[in-house]
Motif scaffolding. Sequence first.
Motif, PDB file in Angstrom:
ATOM      1  N   ASN A  76      11.921 -94.366 -16.686  1.00 13.74           N
ATOM      2  CA  ASN A  76      11.755 -93.241 -17.595  1.00 13.74           C
ATOM      3  C   ASN A  76      12.715 -92.002 -17.398  1.00 13.74           C
ATOM      4  N   SER A  77      13.324 -91.930 -15.998  1.00 12.91           N
ATOM      5  CA  SER A  77      14.356 -91.085 -16.148  1.00 12.91           C
ATOM      6  C   SER A  77      15.767 -91.406 -15.900  1.00 12.91           C
ATOM      7  N   GLY A  78      16.088 -92.575 -15.725  1.00 16.67           N
ATOM      8  CA  GLY A  78      17.566 -92.957 -15.307  1.00 16.67           C
ATOM      9  C   GLY A  78      17.656 -92.590 -13.731  1.00 16.67           C
ATOM     10  N   ALA A  79      18.943 -92.482 -13.670  1.00 17.45           N
ATOM     11  CA  ALA A  79      19.426 -91.988 -12.313  1.00 17.45           C
ATOM     12  C   ALA A  79      19.104 -90.455 -12.088  1.00 17.45           C
ATOM     13  N   GLU A 200      25.428 -87.047 -17.615  1.00 19.98           N
ATOM     14  CA  GLU A 200      26.680 -87.880 -17.849  1.00 19.98           C
ATOM     15  C   GLU A 200      27.698 -87.113 -18.458  1.00 19.98           C
ATOM     16  N   HIS A 201      27.352 -86.129 -19.248  1.00 23.96           N
ATOM     17  CA  HIS A 201      28.323 -85.511 -20.074  1.00 23.96           C
ATOM     18  C   HIS A 201      27.780 -83.911 -20.540  1.00 23.96           C
ATOM     19  N   ALA A 202      28.501 -83.156 -21.032  1.00 26.08           N
ATOM     20  CA  ALA A 202      28.072 -81.935 -21.480  1.00 26.08           C
ATOM     21  C   ALA A 202      27.084 -81.957 -22.474  1.00 26.08           C
ATOM     22  N   ALA A 203      27.154 -82.896 -23.436  1.00 23.11           N
ATOM     23  CA  ALA A 203      26.288 -83.021 -24.560  1.00 23.11           C
ATOM     24  C   ALA A 203      24.961 -83.606 -24.231  1.00 23.11           C
ATOM     25  N   GLN A 204      24.753 -83.969 -23.042  1.00 24.34           N
ATOM     26  CA  GLN A 204      23.495 -84.607 -22.721  1.00 24.34           C
ATOM     27  C   GLN A 204      22.605 -83.488 -22.043  1.00 24.34           C
ATOM     28  N   THR A 205      21.419 -83.388 -22.388  1.00 23.24           N
ATOM     29  CA  THR A 205      20.466 -82.466 -21.743  1.00 23.24           C
ATOM     30  C   THR A 205      20.468 -82.599 -20.234  1.00 23.24           C
ATOM     31  N   ALA A 206      20.616 -81.330 -19.545  1.00 19.45           N
ATOM     32  CA  ALA A 206      20.642 -81.765 -18.147  1.00 19.45           C
ATOM     33  C   ALA A 206      19.292 -81.735 -17.483  1.00 19.45           C
ATOM     34  N   ASP A 235      13.376 -83.188 -13.419  1.00 15.97           N
ATOM     35  CA  ASP A 235      12.757 -83.666 -14.465  1.00 15.97           C
ATOM     36  C   ASP A 235      13.986 -84.080 -15.213  1.00 15.97           C
ATOM     37  N   ARG A 236      14.019 -85.440 -15.710  1.00 15.54           N
ATOM     38  CA  ARG A 236      15.165 -85.963 -16.570  1.00 15.54           C
ATOM     39  C   ARG A 236      14.576 -87.053 -17.550  1.00 15.54           C
ATOM     40  N   PHE A 237      14.921 -86.712 -18.762  1.00 12.99           N
ATOM     41  CA  PHE A 237      14.473 -87.403 -19.819  1.00 12.99           C
ATOM     42  C   PHE A 237      12.729 -87.565 -19.625  1.00 12.99           C
ATOM     43  N   GLY A 238      12.321 -88.470 -19.709  1.00 11.99           N
ATOM     44  CA  GLY A 238      10.667 -88.517 -19.563  1.00 11.99           C
ATOM     45  C   GLY A 238      10.261 -88.760 -18.038  1.00 11.99           C
ATOM     46  N   GLY A 239      10.885 -88.782 -17.256  1.00 15.58           N
ATOM     47  CA  GLY A 239      10.554 -89.094 -15.917  1.00 15.58           C
ATOM     48  C   GLY A 239      11.030 -87.928 -14.757  1.00 15.58           C
ATOM     49  N   ALA A 240      10.596 -88.171 -13.574  1.00 15.53           N
ATOM     50  CA  ALA A 240      10.868 -87.126 -12.708  1.00 15.53           C
ATOM     51  C   ALA A 240      10.923 -88.149 -11.127  1.00 15.53           C
ATOM     52  N   MET A 241      11.520 -87.210 -10.345  1.00 12.28           N
ATOM     53  CA  MET A 241      11.518 -87.326  -8.969  1.00 12.28           C
ATOM     54  C   MET A 241      11.148 -85.921  -8.265  1.00 12.28           C
ATOM     55  N   GLU A 242      10.383 -86.452  -7.131  1.00 15.72           N
ATOM     56  CA  GLU A 242       9.983 -85.379  -6.188  1.00 15.72           C
ATOM     57  C   GLU A 242      10.410 -85.733  -4.744  1.00 15.72           C
ATOM     58  N   PHE A 261      37.603 -87.093 -13.433  1.00 13.45           N
ATOM     59  CA  PHE A 261      38.375 -88.342 -12.907  1.00 13.45           C
ATOM     60  C   PHE A 261      38.474 -89.233 -13.973  1.00 13.45           C
ATOM     61  N   GLN A 262      37.239 -89.936 -14.234  1.00 15.51           N
ATOM     62  CA  GLN A 262      37.130 -91.023 -15.282  1.00 15.51           C
ATOM     63  C   GLN A 262      36.120 -90.704 -16.080  1.00 15.51           C
ATOM     64  N   THR A 263      35.156 -89.840 -15.625  1.00 16.12           N
ATOM     65  CA  THR A 263      33.756 -89.478 -16.333  1.00 16.12           C
ATOM     66  C   THR A 263      33.685 -87.887 -16.369  1.00 16.12           C
ATOM     67  N   ARG A 264      32.797 -87.317 -17.085  1.00 18.13           N
ATOM     68  CA  ARG A 264      32.361 -86.173 -16.897  1.00 18.13           C
ATOM     69  C   ARG A 264      30.970 -86.018 -16.485  1.00 18.13           C
ATOM     70  N   ALA A 265      30.540 -86.862 -15.574  1.00 20.60           N
ATOM     71  CA  ALA A 265      29.438 -86.773 -14.855  1.00 20.60           C
ATOM     72  C   ALA A 265      29.145 -85.473 -14.012  1.00 20.60           C
ATOM     73  N   GLU A 266      28.213 -84.580 -14.023  1.00 22.39           N
ATOM     74  CA  GLU A 266      27.833 -83.590 -13.406  1.00 22.39           C
ATOM     75  C   GLU A 266      26.349 -83.717 -12.304  1.00 22.39           C
ATOM     76  N   VAL A 267      26.705 -83.387 -11.322  1.00 19.45           N
ATOM     77  CA  VAL A 267      25.863 -83.254  -9.952  1.00 19.45           C
ATOM     78  C   VAL A 267      25.468 -82.138  -9.243  1.00 19.45           C
ATOM     79  N   CYS A 268      24.390 -81.740  -8.898  1.00 21.30           N
ATOM     80  CA  CYS A 268      24.046 -80.257  -8.073  1.00 21.30           C
ATOM     81  C   CYS A 268      23.681 -80.857  -6.678  1.00 21.30           C
TER      82      CYS A 268
END
Length: 300
Positions: A76-79, A200-206, A235-242, A261-268
């Motif tokens: 449901n959430s992906g990574a 994965e990129h700025a156009a995707q919901t964070a 919470d990401r897409f329709g899933g979550a992690m706690e 570098f090769q992607t626009r992935a974002e991590v906190c």
Amino acid sequence: HYARLSRLREKNSPFLRSPFLRDETFVRAFGDAFVIANFPNYAFAIHTGPVGRSYGHNNLPYGYGGGQLAVFWSRNSGAVWLTRRRGVPGAVYDSWAEWRTWPIHAVSGVTPAGALVTSARIRQPAVERKLGRKKAVITVQGAMPVLEPATKAEADSGYKYRRVFTADAGGIAVETTVTHSTNAVAVTELYETLPLFLREHAAQTASVFKVQCAGQWQSAQPGQAFKGVESIRTDRFGGAMEICFDRPCAVKFSPGWIDGFQTRAEVCTALIDLLEPGATTPGGARHIRYTIKQPPTATK
């Protein structure tokens, strides 16, 4: 290859689907480098393999490791937890000054002189595995080096690190312990770092972050700090992690890290303070324990 693919399609073979989308549970080791598992509600990969030399191209390390949860994923959430790094060539790379934002699952700190102490640069951690079809216990340990980027010096910091992962269908329990000798280098900061995937990129919901303090959930943003955190939720897409801690913790959320570098992935990266009084055992070790899982319902 096409003939084989056609036969698989005729049989509606499960090999046409990703292993993580099949209705099966597995736990597999790939040498001493990875343990990868799929459970009904989530999947994970733990990296336990070696890394390259500390000072390579552009004076940057060839890899981060030390024994880390590389990814936590659900259908449901992906990574929602994801370790990353930039490449070492080119104009965009991991700066030593950005170590607090590095999206790695490590114990990292800094000395008064600015040298970096980190489990991520343990060249080859000692690994023990007890794997069953529905459960895995992985232990990694080693001596944490201290790195001085200006002089390219690397030495024993006097800190030893041990991390135990215990995974089953309910989630992953992580227990990290850091001990030190009497002549260990002084550190002014020391954190357990947790890489929370944003997008994965700025156009995707964070991803949306929340923290639970005194039983109450509140919104959290990159760059914010909190005391008395009992749980972190993504919470990401329709899933979550706690992430549920065994005690209230001081937590800082780093500014967002962007690959570039090769992607626009974002991590906190969530930085869990290991120097606060609650993190110290009676014997003087630094210790943290938490469980990573899919929550049964959404918080309000």
